[in-house]
Design a protein around this motif. Structure first.
Motif, short mmCIF file in Angstrom:
data_model
loop_
_atom_site.label_atom_id
_atom_site.label_comp_id
_atom_site.label_asym_id
_atom_site.label_seq_id
_atom_site.Cartn_x
_atom_site.Cartn_y
_atom_site.Cartn_z
N PRO A 78 120.81 18.73 -8.17
CA PRO A 78 121.82 19.74 -7.80
C PRO A 78 123.25 19.34 -8.17
CG PRO A 78 120.52 18.97 -5.90
CD PRO A 78 120.28 18.01 -7.01
N CYS A 108 116.41 18.82 2.94
CA CYS A 108 116.01 18.01 1.78
C CYS A 108 114.78 17.16 2.13
CB CYS A 108 117.16 17.11 1.37
SG CYS A 108 116.72 15.95 0.07
N PRO A 109 113.64 17.41 1.50
CA PRO A 109 112.42 16.68 1.89
C PRO A 109 112.55 15.15 1.78
CG PRO A 109 111.86 18.58 0.55
CD PRO A 109 113.35 18.44 0.48
N PRO A 110 113.08 14.59 0.69
CA PRO A 110 113.16 13.12 0.66
C PRO A 110 114.45 12.56 1.26
CG PRO A 110 113.66 13.99 -1.51
CD PRO A 110 113.42 15.18 -0.63
N CYS A 112 117.77 12.82 0.51
CA CYS A 112 118.61 12.08 -0.44
C CYS A 112 120.03 12.61 -0.50
CB CYS A 112 117.97 12.06 -1.82
SG CYS A 112 117.80 13.69 -2.56
N ILE A 113 120.38 13.49 0.48
CA ILE A 113 121.77 14.01 0.52
C ILE A 113 122.48 13.36 1.70
CG2 ILE A 113 123.21 16.06 0.81
CD1 ILE A 113 121.01 17.74 -0.40
N ILE A 134 124.48 12.44 -3.52
CA ILE A 134 123.07 12.73 -3.77
C ILE A 134 122.49 11.55 -4.54
CG2 ILE A 134 121.39 14.20 -4.97
CD1 ILE A 134 123.17 16.58 -4.42
N CYS A 139 115.93 12.28 -5.48
CA CYS A 139 115.82 13.74 -5.56
C CYS A 139 114.62 14.14 -6.40
CB CYS A 139 117.10 14.30 -6.18
SG CYS A 139 117.01 16.06 -6.55
N MET A 140 113.83 15.08 -5.87
CA MET A 140 112.66 15.52 -6.63
C MET A 140 112.89 16.90 -7.24
SD MET A 140 110.11 16.01 -3.46
CE MET A 140 110.20 17.39 -2.33
N SER A 141 114.16 17.34 -7.27
CA SER A 141 114.52 18.60 -7.92
C SER A 141 113.72 19.79 -7.40
CB SER A 141 114.38 18.49 -9.45
OG SER A 141 115.28 17.54 -9.94
N CYS A 142 113.46 19.77 -6.10
CA CYS A 142 112.67 20.88 -5.51
C CYS A 142 113.51 22.15 -5.39
CB CYS A 142 112.14 20.47 -4.13
SG CYS A 142 113.44 20.19 -2.91
N GLY A 143 114.83 22.01 -5.29
CA GLY A 143 115.70 23.17 -5.19
C GLY A 143 115.86 23.72 -3.78
N PHE A 144 115.30 23.06 -2.78
CA PHE A 144 115.43 23.55 -1.40
C PHE A 144 116.90 23.64 -0.99
CE2 PHE A 144 111.20 22.69 1.01
CZ PHE A 144 110.52 23.43 0.05
N CYS A 145 117.69 22.63 -1.35
CA CYS A 145 119.10 22.62 -0.95
C CYS A 145 119.79 23.88 -1.44
CB CYS A 145 119.79 21.36 -1.45
SG CYS A 145 119.50 21.03 -3.19
N MET A 156 121.19 24.19 -8.83
CA MET A 156 120.41 23.23 -9.60
C MET A 156 120.93 23.16 -11.04
SD MET A 156 118.49 22.09 -7.29
CE MET A 156 117.48 20.97 -8.25
S1 SF4 Z 1 116.64 19.36 -5.03
FE1 SF4 Z 1 115.28 18.93 -3.26
S2 SF4 Z 1 115.10 16.72 -3.24
FE2 SF4 Z 1 116.87 17.19 -4.54
S3 SF4 Z 1 118.63 17.12 -3.17
FE3 SF4 Z 1 117.94 19.25 -3.21
S4 SF4 Z 1 116.52 19.44 -1.46
FE4 SF4 Z 1 116.80 17.25 -1.89
#
Ligand code: SF4
Ligand code: SF4
Length: 227
Positions: A78, A108-110, A112-113, A134, A139-145, A156
């Protein structure tokens, strides 16, 4: 003998499939990487905005000199958005949209923020972050944030060229490294940006209508008192 015949038949099928795939791929391939990205008229208009239009074919791209275009919804680490000429309440914060609400860090699942809320001279919390990190190595680039941010402040990126010889400090991005102007976001995500702009316009119109109604009511009340 029968085994040998079957083995040869199997190999024949494999070779036939290989060549038919190759021919099929050549037909799909947009000539060469020099044509990339595919011109607008070659795009399949039935494909929803943001989806890849050319997904088949043989593609030999001379990376890094040539690169395949990525779809609008491509996600890689992100970044934070700031408005270069803010004409709204975020002007006090140099146009930085992030209010340090912390929602992205929570979802953020892992995990990392990491955010530190800004404070004014009086020690009171302000709706802005003084620090924002970050850890891109986690970061697993899930895009949840980006999905959950209520202020369209985090998006993203499409820049996937982050490789380095070092695995720690250079992968922890701070506020200055994360901030990008809204024009950057608009270029990467045109449909997302258009939706946000339309929502913003609708909100501004609703605000103006509310204020106009309030002013009309006050004027009517003042007229009634005078009468
Ligand atoms: S993209 Fe996913 S893993 Fe990366 S900072 Fe956002 S929520 Fe966290
Ligand atoms: S959710 Fe959005 S506004 Fe809230 S801290 Fe994250 S980036 Fe900032």
């Amino acid at each position: 003998m029968a085994f040998g015949r079957e083995a040869l038949r199997g190999m024949g099928i494999t070779i036939r499939r290989f060549y038919s795939t190759y021919r099929h791929g050549l037909n799909l391939q947009p000539s060469a990487a020099g044509d990339l990205p595919a011109p607008a008229e070659a795009r399949n208009t039935k494909v929803p905005a943001g989806m890849p239009t050319r997904v088949g074919g043989l593609a030999t791209v001379q990376y890094p000199e040539q690169k395949l275009p990525v779809p609008e919804r491509f996600r890689y680490i992100p970044f934070l958005v700031y408005d270069e000429e803010p004409d709204h309440e975020r002007a006090d914060f140099d146009g930085v949209r992030c209010t340090a609400c912390g929602i992205c860090a929570k979802v953020c699942p892992p995990q990392c923020i990491w955010i530190v809320q800004g404070k004014g001279e009086d020690g009171k919390a302000r709706p802005v972050s003084s620090e924002f990190y970050i850890d891109a190595s986690i970061c697993m680039s899930c895009g949840f944030c980006a999905e959950y941010c209520p202020f369209d402040a985090i998006k993203m990126d499409h820049d996937y060229e982050f490789s380095s010889y070092e695995r720690h400090e250079s992968w922890v991005f701070d506020l200055q490294e994360l901030l990008h102007p809204v024009a950057y976001h608009a270029a990467l995500h045109p449909s997302d940006y258009a939706r946000e702009a339309a929502e913003e316009r609708a909100k501004a119109e609703a605000r103006a209508a509310k204020e106009a109604a309030k002013a009309a009511k006050a004027a009517a009340a003042a007229g009634g008192e005078a009468g």
